[in-house]
Write a protein that holds these residues in place. Structure first.
Motif, short mmCIF file in Angstrom:
data_model
loop_
_atom_site.label_atom_id
_atom_site.label_comp_id
_atom_site.label_asym_id
_atom_site.label_seq_id
_atom_site.Cartn_x
_atom_site.Cartn_y
_atom_site.Cartn_z
N SER A 1 8.06 10.76 0.83
CA SER A 1 7.01 11.29 0.69
C SER A 1 6.04 10.26 -0.21
O SER A 1 6.70 9.24 -0.86
CB SER A 1 6.86 12.80 -0.17
N GLU A 2 4.76 10.43 -0.28
CA GLU A 2 3.73 9.76 -1.14
C GLU A 2 4.01 9.90 -2.66
O GLU A 2 3.95 8.92 -3.38
CB GLU A 2 2.43 9.87 -0.57
N ASP A 3 4.48 11.07 -2.98
CA ASP A 3 4.83 11.43 -4.27
C ASP A 3 6.03 10.53 -4.92
O ASP A 3 6.05 9.83 -5.98
CB ASP A 3 5.28 12.69 -4.58
N THR A 4 7.00 10.25 -3.75
CA THR A 4 8.13 9.53 -4.23
C THR A 4 7.93 8.20 -4.42
O THR A 4 8.23 7.45 -5.35
CB THR A 4 9.23 9.91 -3.19
N VAL A 5 6.97 7.58 -3.60
CA VAL A 5 6.65 6.29 -3.74
C VAL A 5 5.69 6.01 -4.86
O VAL A 5 6.31 5.05 -5.59
CB VAL A 5 5.66 5.88 -2.33
N ARG A 6 4.77 6.89 -5.34
CA ARG A 6 4.22 6.90 -6.44
C ARG A 6 5.03 6.81 -7.55
O ARG A 6 4.73 6.01 -8.59
CB ARG A 6 3.28 7.81 -6.50
N ARG A 7 6.06 7.66 -7.86
CA ARG A 7 6.92 7.65 -8.79
C ARG A 7 7.70 6.43 -8.71
O ARG A 7 8.06 5.74 -9.92
CB ARG A 7 7.87 8.75 -8.60
N ASP A 8 8.41 5.96 -7.81
CA ASP A 8 9.02 4.68 -7.65
C ASP A 8 8.20 3.48 -8.25
O ASP A 8 8.80 2.63 -9.22
CB ASP A 8 9.51 4.26 -6.41
N VAL B 1 0.89 -1.15 -0.04
CA VAL B 1 0.00 -0.06 0.01
C VAL B 1 0.97 1.46 0.09
O VAL B 1 1.80 1.37 0.81
CB VAL B 1 -0.77 -0.02 1.39
N ALA B 2 0.74 2.20 -0.89
CA ALA B 2 1.66 3.43 -1.11
C ALA B 2 1.76 4.13 0.03
O ALA B 2 2.71 4.53 0.49
CB ALA B 2 1.14 4.11 -2.43
N ARG C 1 7.06 3.69 6.03
CA ARG C 1 8.10 2.81 6.28
C ARG C 1 9.56 3.00 5.75
O ARG C 1 10.58 2.86 6.11
CB ARG C 1 7.64 1.44 5.63
N LEU C 2 9.45 3.90 4.45
CA LEU C 2 10.50 4.33 3.82
C LEU C 2 10.98 5.68 4.13
O LEU C 2 12.10 6.28 3.60
CB LEU C 2 10.63 4.19 2.44
#
Length: 251
Positions: free
Chosen positions: A32-39, A21-22, A28-29
């Motif tokens: 930002s959520e933007d960074t996770v979505r980009r990854d 889940v983003a 956990r990492l």
């Protein structure tokens, strides 16, 4: 943390947990959520995972030619197919979808079984041509070369006038939450028609397909009556399918 390191951690988490889940990944990492979505978007484009709304699932198996897929895990597929033939009874009308696993079922049907097999798969029809007691009906349509199946309106229209006792469905991906899915939408239409026209739906599922997802949804996992898979699959992986009323058989 470098992007490459972070994405490897995401892959490791996905292997262990089967779903990410983003919003939780962001915490956990510590990014930002933007960074996770980009990854997740980059990893999806690279075929490393399958991005879904709000997170990610394991990617579907690599798409290969029918011949290559037939050779891949051939011994395991033969074992599952031998088990599947125990579900066949003389006098049945059977729908057989096109896949390398259903092809193995066609090859394994005992000579004493008398049945009518309706299929959209030329390889399945050819495999059954020498069977002394099987009557074969081919569904029409345009040949989809990747999977060697006939697809399109002609096949779907014919299926709407069929009520089969049993359907052996080829499954590319299956997930307890996101259902049965595959990479090509035209195949999804025909598989849905097969499910709708069958009293029982059976899928032979190799372990690499469990818990994976692809872009086009065929049906919920609960559309299956029975799932046949390998003895090596642990119970915690199979339990969510059993809880949906699917009979799970292992060989």
């Amino acid at each position: 943390m470098l992007k490459e390191e972070r994405q490897q951690i995401i892959l490791d988490m996905l292997v262990k947990e089967g779903k990410l889940v983003a919003a939780e990944l962001s915490s956990r990492l510590n990014v930002s959520e933007d960074t996770v979505r980009r990854d997740l978007r980059e990893m999806d484009n690279a075929g490393l995972l399958h991005r879904v709304h709000g997170g990610a699932l394991p990617s579907s198996p690599t798409l290969a030619s029918f011949g290559d897929r037939e050779r891949l895990g051939a011994e395991a597929k033969m074992s599952l197919a031998q088990g599947a033939t125990s579900l066949i009874r003389s006098g049945q009308v059977i729908l057989m979808d096109g896949s390398t696993t259903t092809l193995q079922i066609a090859k394994a049907i005992p000579a004493h079984i008398s049945a009518t097999v309706i299929t959209n798969s030329p390889p399945v029809a050819v495999a059954l041509a020498g069977h002394p007691e099987i009557e074969i009906t081919m569904l029409g349509g345009k040949l989809f070369k990747d999977s060697l199946v006939n697809l399109g309106p002609a096949a779907i229209q014919e299926l709407q006038h069929i009520r089969a006792d049993l359907c052996f469905l080829g499954v590319y991906c299956i997930h307890p939450e996101f259902g049965i899915s595959l990479p090509h939408n035209d195949e999804a239409f025909v598989k849905r028609a097969m499910i709708a026209g069958s009293s029982e739906v059976v899928a032979l599922v190799t372990p690499d397909k469990l818990g994976t997802s692809a872009p086009f949804i065929v049906a919920p996992a609960s559309a299956l009556t029975c799932m046949i898979t390998s003895n090596e699959v642990p119970e915690n992986i199979l339990l969510p399918y059993r809880e949906q009323g699917i009979t799970v058989i292992q060989y």
